[in-house]
Design an enzyme around this catalytic site. Sequence first.
Site, PDB file in Angstrom:
ATOM      1  N   THR A  27      10.334  39.214  19.972  1.00  0.00           N
ATOM      2  CA  THR A  27      10.350  39.368  21.430  1.00  0.00           C
ATOM      3  C   THR A  27       9.743  40.705  21.804  1.00  0.00           C
ATOM      4  OG1 THR A  27      12.562  40.359  21.390  1.00  0.00           O
ATOM      5  CG2 THR A  27      12.427  37.960  21.731  1.00  0.00           C
ATOM      6  N   ASN A  29       9.356  43.728  24.060  1.00  0.00           N
ATOM      7  CA  ASN A  29      10.268  44.357  25.027  1.00  0.00           C
ATOM      8  C   ASN A  29       9.510  45.150  26.084  1.00  0.00           C
ATOM      9  OD1 ASN A  29      11.782  43.678  22.622  1.00  0.00           O
ATOM     10  ND2 ASN A  29      13.444  44.923  23.439  1.00  0.00           N
ATOM     11  N   GLU A  79      13.009  40.666  27.360  1.00  0.00           N
ATOM     12  CA  GLU A  79      12.305  40.423  26.096  1.00  0.00           C
ATOM     13  C   GLU A  79      11.565  39.103  26.175  1.00  0.00           C
ATOM     14  OE1 GLU A  79      14.805  40.777  22.682  1.00  0.00           O
ATOM     15  OE2 GLU A  79      16.120  42.242  23.648  1.00  0.00           O
ATOM     16  N   ILE A  82       6.327  35.117  23.213  1.00  0.00           N
ATOM     17  CA  ILE A  82       5.134  34.332  23.537  1.00  0.00           C
ATOM     18  C   ILE A  82       5.060  33.168  22.559  1.00  0.00           C
ATOM     19  CG2 ILE A  82       2.632  34.386  23.802  1.00  0.00           C
ATOM     20  CD1 ILE A  82       2.782  37.344  24.375  1.00  0.00           C
ATOM     21  N   TYR A  91       2.374  46.239  19.939  1.00  0.00           N
ATOM     22  CA  TYR A  91       3.056  47.374  20.576  1.00  0.00           C
ATOM     23  C   TYR A  91       2.022  48.229  21.292  1.00  0.00           C
ATOM     24  CZ  TYR A  91       7.221  46.364  17.759  1.00  0.00           C
ATOM     25  OH  TYR A  91       8.315  45.773  17.212  1.00  0.00           O
TER      26      TYR A  91
HETATM   27  P1  ADP Z   1      11.445  44.905  18.662  1.00  0.00           P
HETATM   28  O1  ADP Z   1      12.916  45.127  18.428  1.00  0.00           O
HETATM   29  O2  ADP Z   1      10.633  46.164  18.453  1.00  0.00           O
HETATM   30  O3  ADP Z   1      11.173  44.279  19.990  1.00  0.00           O
HETATM   31  P2  ADP Z   1      10.918  42.305  17.436  1.00  0.00           P
HETATM   32  O4  ADP Z   1      11.458  41.878  16.102  1.00  0.00           O
HETATM   33  O5  ADP Z   1      11.550  41.682  18.654  1.00  0.00           O
HETATM   34  O6  ADP Z   1      10.995  43.895  17.493  1.00  0.00           O
HETATM   35  O7  ADP Z   1       9.340  42.041  17.430  1.00  0.00           O
HETATM   36  C1  ADP Z   1       8.621  42.244  18.617  1.00  0.00           C
HETATM   37  C2  ADP Z   1       7.170  42.590  18.401  1.00  0.00           C
HETATM   38  O8  ADP Z   1       6.508  41.564  17.642  1.00  0.00           O
HETATM   39  C3  ADP Z   1       6.423  42.633  19.727  1.00  0.00           C
HETATM   40  O9  ADP Z   1       6.543  43.911  20.344  1.00  0.00           O
HETATM   41  C4  ADP Z   1       4.995  42.308  19.311  1.00  0.00           C
HETATM   42  O10 ADP Z   1       4.302  43.498  18.994  1.00  0.00           O
HETATM   43  C5  ADP Z   1       5.166  41.451  18.049  1.00  0.00           C
HETATM   44  N1  ADP Z   1       4.899  40.003  18.231  1.00  0.00           N
HETATM   45  C6  ADP Z   1       4.148  39.247  17.374  1.00  0.00           C
HETATM   46  N2  ADP Z   1       4.089  37.968  17.778  1.00  0.00           N
HETATM   47  C7  ADP Z   1       4.809  37.881  18.927  1.00  0.00           C
HETATM   48  C8  ADP Z   1       5.092  36.799  19.834  1.00  0.00           C
HETATM   49  N3  ADP Z   1       4.639  35.556  19.604  1.00  0.00           N
HETATM   50  N4  ADP Z   1       5.854  37.074  20.929  1.00  0.00           N
HETATM   51  C9  ADP Z   1       6.325  38.324  21.155  1.00  0.00           C
HETATM   52  N5  ADP Z   1       6.092  39.385  20.336  1.00  0.00           N
HETATM   53  C10 ADP Z   1       5.328  39.185  19.234  1.00  0.00           C
HETATM   54 MG    MG Z   2      12.158  42.492  20.692  1.00  0.00          MG
END
Ligand code: ADP
Ligand code: MG
Length: 169
Positions: A27, A29, A79, A82, A91
């Site tokens: 997700t 953020n 959060e 996609i 990021y």
């Molecule tokens: P965080 O705690 O940093 O949000 P997550 O485990 O939720 O970590 O992973 C989020 C990150 O994964 C996003 O910020 C983005 O860079 C990456 N990401 C890769 N694919 C997706 C996707 N399909 N939807 C959302 N984020 C994605």
């Molecule tokens: Mg996240």
Amino acid sequence: MKSLPYFCRGEVVRGFGRGSKELGIPTANFPDSVVDNLPADIGTGIYYGWACFGNGDVYKMVMSIGWNPYYKNKKKSMETHIIHKFKEDFYGETLSVVMVGYIRPERTFSSLEALIAAINSDIEEAKMQLELPEHRKLRDDNFFTSRTSSSSASPPSTASTSQTIINGH
Ligand code: ADP
Ligand code: MG
């Protein structure tokens, strides 16, 4: 919810590593500045809509709005998952979303399996809802099509929907 559809954008920031990526459901953020601008009638829960970052395509998304444990549950977090497989993290990119509809309230689950099953059913619901012509047309909104890159000479983006609020960039 009279504020829907709700358009916003902001930088993708690091969350607090709840491990959503390990669940196969990363997700992206939003920063507090975007969360703080949410209209009062958009409460916690699961929403569906459209999302894109950078100059990429517009994809279906599901979004969770919930209480952020990092701030001792005093602050909402937003959060966005996609519904597409990306090879790399994004990021620091600007994420643009339109929240289109509401799926369900937030709740806790007795097991990880139950949580994952619920999220997968949210994803199926989002995919189906977004096929409706009135929801599909939001994908083609100016908000997404008139995105500018920093090197672009096009005029600043103005979204076509009256309820549009652009946060951040
Ligand atoms: P965080 O705690 O940093 O949000 P997550 O485990 O939720 O970590 O992973 C989020 C990150 O994964 C996003 O910020 C983005 O860079 C990456 N990401 C890769 N694919 C997706 C996707 N399909 N939807 C959302 N984020 C994605
Ligand atoms: Mg996240």
